[in-house]
Motif scaffolding. Structure first.
Motif, PDB file in Angstrom:
ATOM      1  N   UNK A 340       0.832  -1.206   0.000  1.00 10.73           N
ATOM      2  CA  UNK A 340       0.000   0.000   0.000  1.00 10.73           C
ATOM      3  C   UNK A 340       0.867   1.258   0.000  1.00 10.73           C
ATOM      4  N   UNK A 341       1.827   1.285  -0.909  1.00 10.94           N
ATOM      5  CA  UNK A 341       2.661   2.486  -1.003  1.00 10.94           C
ATOM      6  C   UNK A 341       2.505   3.116  -2.382  1.00 10.94           C
ATOM      7  N   UNK A 342       2.794   4.394  -2.450  1.00 13.55           N
ATOM      8  CA  UNK A 342       2.838   5.092  -3.728  1.00 13.55           C
ATOM      9  C   UNK A 342       4.143   5.853  -3.773  1.00 13.55           C
ATOM     10  N   UNK A 370       0.387  14.818   4.619  1.00 17.48           N
ATOM     11  CA  UNK A 370       0.847  13.548   4.037  1.00 17.48           C
ATOM     12  C   UNK A 370       2.248  13.219   4.560  1.00 17.48           C
ATOM     13  N   UNK A 371       2.363  12.043   5.154  1.00 18.39           N
ATOM     14  CA  UNK A 371       3.619  11.638   5.771  1.00 18.39           C
ATOM     15  C   UNK A 371       4.573  11.029   4.732  1.00 18.39           C
ATOM     16  N   UNK A 372       5.861  11.340   4.860  1.00 16.10           N
ATOM     17  CA  UNK A 372       6.869  10.799   3.937  1.00 16.10           C
ATOM     18  C   UNK A 372       7.567   9.615   4.605  1.00 16.10           C
ATOM     19  N   UNK A 373       7.614   8.495   3.869  1.00 20.08           N
ATOM     20  CA  UNK A 373       8.178   7.267   4.419  1.00 20.08           C
ATOM     21  C   UNK A 373       9.633   7.064   3.980  1.00 20.08           C
ATOM     22  N   UNK A 385       8.282   8.104  -0.948  1.00 15.58           N
ATOM     23  CA  UNK A 385       7.303   7.037  -0.779  1.00 15.58           C
ATOM     24  C   UNK A 385       6.292   7.498   0.255  1.00 15.58           C
ATOM     25  N   UNK A 386       5.017   7.359  -0.100  1.00 15.73           N
ATOM     26  CA  UNK A 386       3.935   7.774   0.801  1.00 15.73           C
ATOM     27  C   UNK A 386       2.889   6.659   0.834  1.00 15.73           C
ATOM     28  N   UNK A 387       1.870   6.848   1.653  1.00 11.78           N
ATOM     29  CA  UNK A 387       0.772   5.893   1.708  1.00 11.78           C
ATOM     30  C   UNK A 387      -0.009   5.936   0.384  1.00 11.78           C
TER      31      UNK A 387
END
Ligand code: ADP
Ligand code: ASP
Ligand code: MG
Length: 404
Positions: A340-342, A370-373, A385-387
């Motif tokens: 579930x990443x974009x 929006x959180x950054x992974x 990479x985000x949700x």
């Protein structure tokens, strides 16, 4: 008399009426006296349907048999397109990739073109035919059928244009050019009159599926200038070509979202020399492409780290198998997959000479909650990479900030 290569994608040949539309456009063009080679994709949905069928038989089918199966999609379209031209009294003949002389290496499902000997194409053209070539496929020197990776008909067209020394290469699709981002996500995205190979290559490899990235790489290498246009209207399209001096004045050329990536986290990997090399060597040997790699700091006394990386969702099962095989030897605790990443990216050659771009992108995402992974950058791109659920909202926010 010019020699033109035209490629029509899946939607453009998606049903009998669309195929007839392609035939009449080709016929009109031919009436001007040009020689035309038409590359076609499988009808839209056919390749996906074949993949689904295979997976119903077994989860990880042999790649040789996948190529045998998937190549039938394009083989259907070439015959139908030739028939549609015959119905208009235009002489036409279809050729499979192998018949067109497209020789590849043995990398089933992602084969690379080794060389093209288009003798048969020349022969048919010289006899007055429109030549219809199946996209996405080739044959090894040993006679095995191969395919060129998803979206690979673009590569067939560009490689044929290079081999035939065509005067023009046109990629006809269901949008009328390359936009600042996917116009299906941001309706006010702007069409670009031109874009450099490097920017198109980054956008394509970062998820802008309007062009297959390997085809752009090939075009750059062999200097094939091509245009992206619509098969449904005559609007001017987008020219993809070498960078020109004025291109750097634009900081950001486009925004891309890749929804087809998965993140794999290897938990508790022993923190010692050679471990990362062992992991990524095994993955590389299985022809799995890895994009971002992030390693966390060592967990105190345990001397272990976590390593996360991204890869294509389509390669997830294969990646799991490779990891299972080396888990004992490497000694990590578990491999956790997140589908579930974009991956959101901004691209522009102007980034080389402008500062503050990353800060602006991160601020924009923060304002949108929006959180950054994960983050990765290169000279002309920044990716995060985000949700996945936030993907389209992120594209809209970032596009509005830089290009809106
Ligand atoms: P084809 O079947 O003709 O090869 P694709 O579906 O592979 O077509 O590619 C066309 C699609 O690419 C468009 O319908 C559009 O939604 C998508 N796309 C993504 N990014 C962009 C972009 N920056 N500009 C134009 N189209 C884009
Ligand atoms: N039919 C193939 C695919 O769906 C190749 C292409 O369309 O270019 O990926
Ligand atoms: Mg495509």
């Amino acid at each position: 008399m010019a020699l033109i290569v035209q490629k029509y994608g899946g939607t453009s040949v998606g049903n009998p009426d669309r195929i007839k539309n392609v035939a009449s456009r080709v016929a009109q063009h031919r009436a001007k006296g040009d020689q035309i080679v038409v590359v076609v994709s499988a009808m839209s949905g056919v390749t996906d349907g074949l993949i689904k069928l295979a997976k119903e038989i077994m989860p990880l089918p042999s790649e040789r048999e996948m190529d045998m199966l998937l190549s039938t999609g394009e083989q259907t379209t070439i015959a139908l397109t030739a028939m549609a031209l015959h119905a208009l009294n235009v002489p036409a003949a279809s050729l499979t990739g192998a018949q067109a002389g497209i020789v590849t290496d043995g990398g089933h499902t992602k084969a690379k073109i080794a060389n093209i000997t288009p003798n048969e194409v020349h022969k048919l053209l010289n006899a007055g035919n429109v030549v219809i070539v199946a996209g996405f496929q080739g044959m090894t020197a040993e006679g095995q059928i191969t395919t060129l990776g998803r979206g690979g008909s673009d590569l067939t067209a560009i490689a044929l244009a290079a081999a035939l020394k065509a005067d023009l290469c046109q990629i006809y699709t269901d949008v009328d050019g390359v936009y600042t981002t996917d116009p299906r996500i941001v309706p006010n995205a702007k069409k670009l009159a031109e874009i450099s190979y490097d920017e198109m290559l980054e956008l394509a490899s970062l998820g802008a599926k309007v062009m297959q990235s390997r085809s752009v790489e090939f075009a750059k290498k062999f200097g094939v200038v091509f245009e992206v246009r619509s098969s449904l209207n005559d609007n001017p399209g987008t020219l993809v070509k070498e960078e020109t001096a004025n291109m750097e004045s634009v900081v950001i050329r486009g925004v891309a979202l890749d929804k087809n990536q998965a993140k794999i986290t290897l938990a508790h990997v022993p923190d010692k020399p050679g471990v990362a090399a062992r992991i990524f060597k095994a993955i590389g040997e299985a022809s799995i492409n890895v994009d971002m790699i992030v390693q966390t700091a060592s967990h105190g006394a345990s001397g272990a780290t976590d390593i996360s990386f991204t890869t294509d969702k389509a390669d997830l099962l294969k990646t799991r198998k490779v990891l299972e095989a080396i888990q004992g030897e490497v000694g990590f605790k578990e491999a956790i997959a997140d589908e579930k990443i974009g991956k959101l990216s901004i691209v522009g050659v102007g980034m080389r000479s402008h500062t503050g771009v990353a800060a602006k992108m991160f601020e924009t995402l923060a304002h949108a909650g929006i959180n950054i992974d994960m983050i990765s950058t290169s000279e002309i791109k920044i990716s995060v990479v985000i949700n996945l659920d936030k993907g389209e909202a992120a594209v809209k926010a970032v596009h509005a900030a830089f290009l809106g």
